[in-house]
Scaffold this motif. Structure first.
Motif, PDB file in Angstrom:
ATOM      1  N   PRO A   1       0.828  -1.223   0.000  1.00  0.00           N
ATOM      2  CA  PRO A   1       0.000   0.000   0.000  1.00  0.00           C
ATOM      3  C   PRO A   1       0.850   1.256   0.000  1.00  0.00           C
ATOM      4  O   PRO A   1       2.029   1.248   0.371  1.00  0.00           O
ATOM      5  N   LYS A   2       0.209   2.342  -0.420  1.00  0.00           N
ATOM      6  CA  LYS A   2       0.876   3.639  -0.459  1.00  0.00           C
ATOM      7  C   LYS A   2       0.291   4.535   0.620  1.00  0.00           C
ATOM      8  O   LYS A   2      -0.897   4.415   0.958  1.00  0.00           O
ATOM      9  N   PRO A   3       1.081   5.443   1.177  1.00  0.00           N
ATOM     10  CA  PRO A   3       0.552   6.340   2.217  1.00  0.00           C
ATOM     11  C   PRO A   3      -0.568   7.203   1.678  1.00  0.00           C
ATOM     12  O   PRO A   3      -0.516   7.685   0.541  1.00  0.00           O
ATOM     13  N   GLY A   4      -1.615   7.354   2.489  1.00  0.00           N
ATOM     14  CA  GLY A   4      -2.734   8.191   2.092  1.00  0.00           C
ATOM     15  C   GLY A   4      -3.713   7.524   1.166  1.00  0.00           C
ATOM     16  O   GLY A   4      -4.688   8.132   0.729  1.00  0.00           O
ATOM     17  N   SER A   5      -3.492   6.237   0.835  1.00  0.00           N
ATOM     18  CA  SER A   5      -4.371   5.524  -0.075  1.00  0.00           C
ATOM     19  C   SER A   5      -5.435   4.762   0.715  1.00  0.00           C
ATOM     20  O   SER A   5      -5.224   4.384   1.868  1.00  0.00           O
ATOM     21  N   HIS A   6      -6.594   4.510   0.068  1.00  0.00           N
ATOM     22  CA  HIS A   6      -7.592   3.638   0.685  1.00  0.00           C
ATOM     23  C   HIS A   6      -7.942   2.494  -0.263  1.00  0.00           C
ATOM     24  O   HIS A   6      -8.978   1.845  -0.121  1.00  0.00           O
ATOM     25  N   SER A   7      -7.076   2.234  -1.241  1.00  0.00           N
ATOM     26  CA  SER A   7      -7.255   1.116  -2.153  1.00  0.00           C
ATOM     27  C   SER A   7      -6.460  -0.091  -1.650  1.00  0.00           C
ATOM     28  O   SER A   7      -5.733  -0.002  -0.672  1.00  0.00           O
ATOM     29  N   TRP A   8      -6.630  -1.223  -2.351  1.00  0.00           N
ATOM     30  CA  TRP A   8      -5.813  -2.412  -2.102  1.00  0.00           C
ATOM     31  C   TRP A   8      -6.012  -2.981  -0.693  1.00  0.00           C
ATOM     32  O   TRP A   8      -5.098  -3.026   0.127  1.00  0.00           O
TER      33      TRP A   8
ATOM     34  N   GLY B   1     -16.643  -1.132   6.531  1.00  0.00           N
ATOM     35  CA  GLY B   1     -16.262  -2.278   5.711  1.00  0.00           C
ATOM     36  C   GLY B   1     -17.408  -2.899   4.944  1.00  0.00           C
ATOM     37  O   GLY B   1     -17.325  -4.064   4.532  1.00  0.00           O
ATOM     38  N   VAL B   2     -18.482  -2.129   4.718  1.00  0.00           N
ATOM     39  CA  VAL B   2     -19.633  -2.680   3.992  1.00  0.00           C
ATOM     40  C   VAL B   2     -19.408  -2.667   2.484  1.00  0.00           C
ATOM     41  O   VAL B   2     -20.157  -3.308   1.735  1.00  0.00           O
ATOM     42  N   GLN B   3     -18.407  -1.940   2.017  1.00  0.00           N
ATOM     43  CA  GLN B   3     -18.155  -1.855   0.581  1.00  0.00           C
ATOM     44  C   GLN B   3     -17.858  -3.254   0.034  1.00  0.00           C
ATOM     45  O   GLN B   3     -17.188  -4.070   0.670  1.00  0.00           O
ATOM     46  N   VAL B   4     -18.352  -3.496  -1.156  1.00  0.00           N
ATOM     47  CA  VAL B   4     -18.157  -4.781  -1.807  1.00  0.00           C
ATOM     48  C   VAL B   4     -17.068  -4.659  -2.871  1.00  0.00           C
ATOM     49  O   VAL B   4     -17.015  -3.671  -3.608  1.00  0.00           O
ATOM     50  N   ARG B   5     -16.213  -5.650  -2.912  1.00  0.00           N
ATOM     51  CA  ARG B   5     -15.165  -5.693  -3.926  1.00  0.00           C
ATOM     52  C   ARG B   5     -15.184  -7.065  -4.606  1.00  0.00           C
ATOM     53  O   ARG B   5     -15.492  -8.070  -3.977  1.00  0.00           O
ATOM     54  N   ASP B   6     -14.869  -7.071  -5.884  1.00  0.00           N
ATOM     55  CA  ASP B   6     -14.631  -8.319  -6.598  1.00  0.00           C
ATOM     56  C   ASP B   6     -13.119  -8.474  -6.650  1.00  0.00           C
ATOM     57  O   ASP B   6     -12.439  -7.863  -7.475  1.00  0.00           O
ATOM     58  N   LEU B   7     -12.583  -9.260  -5.736  1.00  0.00           N
ATOM     59  CA  LEU B   7     -11.138  -9.404  -5.600  1.00  0.00           C
ATOM     60  C   LEU B   7     -10.625 -10.411  -6.630  1.00  0.00           C
ATOM     61  O   LEU B   7     -10.986 -11.591  -6.603  1.00  0.00           O
ATOM     62  N   VAL B   8      -9.771  -9.940  -7.514  1.00  0.00           N
ATOM     63  CA  VAL B   8      -9.229 -10.788  -8.567  1.00  0.00           C
ATOM     64  C   VAL B   8      -7.707 -10.770  -8.466  1.00  0.00           C
ATOM     65  O   VAL B   8      -7.081  -9.706  -8.435  1.00  0.00           O
TER      66      VAL B   8
ATOM     67  N   THR C   1     -13.954 -11.971 -10.827  1.00  0.00           N
ATOM     68  CA  THR C   1     -14.345 -13.352 -10.526  1.00  0.00           C
ATOM     69  C   THR C   1     -15.847 -13.561 -10.558  1.00  0.00           C
ATOM     70  O   THR C   1     -16.313 -14.698 -10.645  1.00  0.00           O
ATOM     71  N   GLY C   2     -16.619 -12.468 -10.425  1.00  0.00           N
ATOM     72  CA  GLY C   2     -18.058 -12.603 -10.303  1.00  0.00           C
ATOM     73  C   GLY C   2     -18.509 -12.923  -8.892  1.00  0.00           C
ATOM     74  O   GLY C   2     -19.682 -13.223  -8.661  1.00  0.00           O
ATOM     75  N   VAL C   3     -17.586 -12.831  -7.934  1.00  0.00           N
ATOM     76  CA  VAL C   3     -17.893 -13.154  -6.533  1.00  0.00           C
ATOM     77  C   VAL C   3     -17.758 -11.883  -5.692  1.00  0.00           C
ATOM     78  O   VAL C   3     -16.665 -11.300  -5.629  1.00  0.00           O
ATOM     79  N   PRO C   4     -18.828 -11.433  -5.027  1.00  0.00           N
ATOM     80  CA  PRO C   4     -18.720 -10.237  -4.172  1.00  0.00           C
ATOM     81  C   PRO C   4     -18.117 -10.584  -2.816  1.00  0.00           C
ATOM     82  O   PRO C   4     -18.474 -11.591  -2.197  1.00  0.00           O
ATOM     83  N   THR C   5     -17.208  -9.749  -2.355  1.00  0.00           N
ATOM     84  CA  THR C   5     -16.594  -9.908  -1.037  1.00  0.00           C
ATOM     85  C   THR C   5     -16.553  -8.541  -0.379  1.00  0.00           C
ATOM     86  O   THR C   5     -16.014  -7.594  -0.952  1.00  0.00           O
ATOM     87  N   SER C   6     -17.115  -8.421   0.827  1.00  0.00           N
ATOM     88  CA  SER C   6     -17.075  -7.131   1.515  1.00  0.00           C
ATOM     89  C   SER C   6     -15.695  -6.911   2.119  1.00  0.00           C
ATOM     90  O   SER C   6     -14.935  -7.862   2.362  1.00  0.00           O
ATOM     91  N   VAL C   7     -15.379  -5.658   2.358  1.00  0.00           N
ATOM     92  CA  VAL C   7     -14.107  -5.332   2.992  1.00  0.00           C
ATOM     93  C   VAL C   7     -14.025  -5.983   4.378  1.00  0.00           C
ATOM     94  O   VAL C   7     -12.973  -6.473   4.796  1.00  0.00           O
ATOM     95  N   ARG C   8     -15.136  -6.012   5.092  1.00  0.00           N
ATOM     96  CA  ARG C   8     -15.150  -6.666   6.399  1.00  0.00           C
ATOM     97  C   ARG C   8     -14.834  -8.158   6.277  1.00  0.00           C
ATOM     98  O   ARG C   8     -14.114  -8.721   7.106  1.00  0.00           O
ATOM     99  N   GLU C   9     -15.350  -8.790   5.238  1.00  0.00           N
ATOM    100  CA  GLU C   9     -15.044 -10.211   5.030  1.00  0.00           C
ATOM    101  C   GLU C   9     -13.561 -10.426   4.754  1.00  0.00           C
ATOM    102  O   GLU C   9     -12.985 -11.434   5.171  1.00  0.00           O
ATOM    103  N   VAL C  10     -12.941  -9.471   4.060  1.00  0.00           N
ATOM    104  CA  VAL C  10     -11.497  -9.565   3.841  1.00  0.00           C
ATOM    105  C   VAL C  10     -10.769  -9.544   5.182  1.00  0.00           C
ATOM    106  O   VAL C  10      -9.869 -10.357   5.439  1.00  0.00           O
TER     107      VAL C  10
END
Length: 355
Positions: A212-219, A240-247, A274-283
């Protein structure tokens, strides 16, 4: 042959590798080839026998992080330069058979802070690449776009949404807007030329050696894993409710390479997910068991951070004849194991914050 020892090479599989053999001897230019996806892609292309040139500013990561990508051991020609430098781009593209344009100011938060830099890299730089690709008569260009172009989708109140390539697009950030502009401009410039193009919308790319990079909220996989490793609470922006398709990055590299050779992909826009939703909290919940005593805290949701969704994958399966191979649980475990074996990957600024 390139020395791929200790280099994170994509596990493309025998069937994919056989199709990529069509690139043997092809001259391929990869802009942004020094980054996470770019370096994995270069490894695949070199394994297929392609003659690869990388154009990259090499300033997106500090030297200690950049060395983790192993680019210098792959046997590609590496040119340190800027896609905005037309003379450099023209010289490198002369005689190119294929171009992958992955160079970008690729961070939502950074683009929000510095839209001027985002404009120069993602708009001006893309314009130069497109014009010089057409001028050189390359057979095909693959543009690395982003699922960020979907924003919160058509109805965020419905919860996790499947994002389809043909649905309306409402970007929420400077970064997303610049990527959507690049898609439109690719069609405008190359649509009537002799150069084919394919637009790939990457969903949430993760995997070692992402840092990760400083000041980022990605990855999120990298962020949460490293926070837990240094003893900081895992920060769940907006709960952490945001949904991501982690590939996984290996899958993204394979899809990108296939987009260079698959005939049906010409002129098309394709989701890579992937077609699979994963929340940030689940990560965070997948990471926590690897770090006993780790905990989560809720922090504000940053500007431009979409609620997200997951990829419609039918077009990818049909046009690239491919599906991702690495499931989220496996990918997260691989990242955590890599981090345990590579403690020097934790950036100094994050260690200092923990202290």
């Amino acid at each position: 042959m390139p020395d791929t020892s200790n280099v994170p090479v994509a596990r493309a599989g025998a069937e994919v590798a056989a199709r990529l053999a069509a690139l043997s001897g092809a001259r391929v230019v990869v802009t942004g080839g020094g980054g996470l996806v770019g370096s994995r892609l270069v490894a695949l292309l070199r394994a297929a026998g392609a003659d690869v040139t990388v154009l990259d500013r090499m300033d997106a990561y500090p030297g200690t992080t950049r060395s983790l990508f192993g680019l210098e051991r792959l046997g590609a020609r590496v040119v340190v330069g800027d896609v905005c430098d037309r003379a450099v781009v023209r010289n490198l593209f002369a005689g190119a058979d294929r171009v992958v344009h992955a160079a970008a100011y690729a961070d939502v938060a950074a683009c929000t802070r510095r839209p001027d830099i985002a404009f120069r890299a993602n708009v001006q730089g893309t314009q130069v690449v497109l014009e010089e690709t057409a001028r050189a008569g390359a057979g095909r260009l693959v543009l690395a776009s982003s699922a960020a172009v979907y924003g919160d989708g058509e109805d965020a109140a419905r919860g996790p949404q499947e994002f389809r390539e043909d649905q309306p697009l409402v970007p929420l950030s400077v970064y997303a807007n610049s990527k959507l502009w690049g898609e439109h401009q690719t069609r405008l410039i190359l649509g009537g030329s002799d150069t084919e193009y394919t637009v790939l919308r990457y969903f949430s790319v993760y995997g070692d050696p992402q840092v990760p990079k400083p000041g980022s909220h990605s990855w999120m996989v990298a962020w949460l894993s490293m926070q837990a490793r240094v003893g900081r609470p895992m920060r769940l922006n907006g709960g952490g409710v945001q949904v991501r398709d982690l590939v996984h990055v290996e899958d993204v590299a394979a899809a990108t390479a296939l987009a260079l050779v698959e005939e049906e992909a010409a002129g098309r826009t394709i989701n890579v997910g992937t077609g699979v939703p994963t929340s940030v909290r689940e990560v965070a919940e997948l990471i926590a068991p690897h770090f006993p005593g780790s905990r989560c805290i809720t922090t504000p949701r940053p500007e431009g951070d979409p609620l997200g969704g997951y990829a419609a994958t039918a077009r990818c399966r049909a046009l690239l004849r491919w599906t991702p191979a690495i499931a989220v649980r496996e990918g997260v475990e691989r990242y955590v194991r890599w981090l345990a074996a590579t403690p020097q990957a934790v950036p100094d600024w994050l260690t200092e914050q923990a202290a």
